[in-house]
Write a protein that holds these residues in place. Structure first.
Motif, mmCIF file in Angstrom:
data_model
loop_
_atom_site.group_PDB
_atom_site.id
_atom_site.type_symbol
_atom_site.label_atom_id
_atom_site.label_comp_id
_atom_site.label_asym_id
_atom_site.label_seq_id
_atom_site.Cartn_x
_atom_site.Cartn_y
_atom_site.Cartn_z
ATOM 1 N N ARG A 1 16.877 24.079 15.353
ATOM 2 C CA ARG A 1 15.710 23.199 15.522
ATOM 3 C C ARG A 1 16.030 22.002 16.413
ATOM 4 O O ARG A 1 15.156 21.466 17.064
ATOM 5 C CB ARG A 1 15.262 22.674 14.150
ATOM 6 N N LEU B 1 19.427 31.637 18.884
ATOM 7 C CA LEU B 1 18.804 30.316 19.104
ATOM 8 C C LEU B 1 19.830 29.238 19.435
ATOM 9 O O LEU B 1 19.496 28.192 19.969
ATOM 10 C CB LEU B 1 18.005 29.882 17.867
ATOM 11 N N VAL C 1 11.662 30.201 17.508
ATOM 12 C CA VAL C 1 11.687 29.046 16.586
ATOM 13 C C VAL C 1 10.432 29.091 15.710
ATOM 14 O O VAL C 1 10.488 28.924 14.479
ATOM 15 C CB VAL C 1 11.768 27.711 17.367
#
Ligand code: GCU
Length: 440
Positions: free
Chosen positions: A287, A352, A73
């Motif tokens: 995120r 992710l 990230v």
């Protein structure tokens, strides 16, 4: 025939047959490559999601979550999208509740304020909730290029706004009159899609991304990023947010609202958007792990397509100053001529999202967005899904075996390529709904 054999037999050389004539050979003064034999070796310098910055291998899902994922990230924040500001303002919103589509749905029109300033940016979210669901409903949040009143033809949806660069004010956007003799049908065609979701027991919400920040290099002046600039500052630092991160920040604030709404099951929210909003979809969900299902459409370069494959749009094209440099952090543009040194690539971005369900949707003739590059990213990220014991694509998926058109792979890490070009085709909504039904 087993699943693998089925997909292998369906694998098509869609890229070899794609028409070159409709494509621009030069964009922003930079040649565009559409020749598979000239894409280069995408593996050169390709970061391995399962090797940590200190060179050690990730051993298990826990280590991925605790150590490797936060490292990645941070890399994306520093080199591609830019860090977003913290803390968020205190959550404030207004809600108008009534009935939508002639009583078919419970409708909410929510304004989520994105700052403490009375005249600061705010985002209008139009939410339809199914009547056939008892208790909090799951929903799909759609990131739209259209203001809400232009996205549906449901009477009573309040006019959206756009920023007027001349005055710096928001002005209302009304549906332009239909040309004389035009058939009476919804301009943007979302009505039927929304009704299909409602019938299946899912809510549907939509918002217009430019409410959060206008989509141009001066957007910060009236958008969310400017709120955090210091006196005299006129651009973010090299590792600070471009507009994709700004939009993601606003969308994450909308998720804060969903968590407060007792009619919405905030643990079962899917997110979708197309093109630059496909890039925004995947980065938002990277995120913000609260988004449970993630469906980026044609996200391409700067999204889920491998940057190291020089096919269609590349880092140099997208970060050209005349084009979309402002959507990313400045650092991204510095890799235009040395992409093999880029510390991130789309395989890490896809990873992710693990272990959450992710459906990458592309198009056979969307050569600019490099649909194959998204497939390659997924193949390269599959091992992270497998670390969690999740099914990724299909066993033994290979980078050169892109599935046949309109044969969706609905594994937890999924992929579908429609027959056609850039955008969301009517059948894609069916694929999204199937994927959501399977995984939410
Ligand atoms: C341009 C850009 C793409 C982007 C697209 C869009 O074509 O080069 O990267 O996805 O615009 O957002 O429509």
């Amino acid at each position: 025939m087993n699943g693998k054999a089925l997909f292998l037999s369906l694998a098509l050389a869609v890229f070899a047959t794609a028409s070159v004539s409709a494509q621009n050979d030069v964009v922003a003064g930079i040649p565009v490559n559409y020749d598979e034999s000239k894409v280069g070796d995408y593996k050169l310098g390709l970061p391995d999601p399962l090797v940590m910055n200190n060179g050690k291998k990730v051993k298990n899902a826990r280590q991925w979550m605790k150590k490797r994922r936060p490292e990645i990230v941070k890399l994306f924040e520093t080199y591609e999208y830019g860090k977003w500001a913290a803390p968020k303002p205190k959550l404030r919103y207004d809600v108008i509740e009534d009935q939508g589509f002639g009583g078919l749905a419970n409708r909410k029109q929510v304004t989520v304020y994105l700052s403490d300033k009375p005249d600061g940016p705010s985002v209008d979210v139009l939410i339809y909730l199914p009547k056939n669901v008892k208790g909090p409903a799951p929903l799909l949040l759609n990131l739209s290029f259209s203001q809400n009143n232009l996205a549906v033809s449901d009477p009573g949806v309040k006019p959206g706004t756009r920023w007027d660069p001349a005055t710096g004010q928001r002005v209302k956007v009304e549906m332009p009159p239909m040309p004389a003799g035009a058939p009476a049908r919804p301009r943007f065609g979302m009505d039927e899609t929304i009704k299909t979701f409602l019938e299946a027991g899912y809510g549907f919400a939509t918002l217009c991304y430019t409410d959060i920040e206008p989509d141009n290099k001066d957007g910060w002046k009236v958008g969310v990023r400017g709120l955090f600039f210091k006196d005299g500052q006129t651009q973010p630092a090299n590792d600070e947010w471009g507009t994709i991160s700004a939009w993601a920040w606003g969308i994450s604030t909308v998720m804060d609202y969903f968590e407060k709404d007792k009619d919405i099951d905030a643990k079962r929210i899917a997110l979708t958007g197309c093109s630059r909003l496909g890039k925004t979809t995947i980065w938002t969900a990277a995120r913000d792990p609260r988004f449970a299902v993630v469906i980026p459409s044609c996200s391409g370069e700067g999204g889920a397509a491998i940057s190291r494959r020089n096919y269609g749009e590349n880092v140099a094209h997208i970060t050209a100053e005349s084009r979309y440099r402002y959507q990313f952090c400045y650092n991204y543009s510095t890799y235009a001529d040395r992409v093999n040194e880029l510390p991130v690539d789309a395989n890490l971005l896809v990873a992710l999202i693990a272990p959450r369900p992710l459906l990458l949707q592309t198009g056979t003739t969307d050569t600019w967005s490099d649909s194959k590059g998204e497939w390659v990213a997924a193949v390269e990220a599959a091992k992270v899904y497998e670390l969690f014991g999740k099914d990724a694509l299909y066993p033994g998926a290979k980078v050169d075996e892109v599935p046949a058109a309109d044969h969706p792979v609905y594994s937890t890490l999924g992929y579908v390529i429609h027959e056609g070009g850039h955008g969301v085709m009517p059948q894609d909504w069916t694929y999204y709904l199937e994927f959501i039904k399977k995984h939410l």
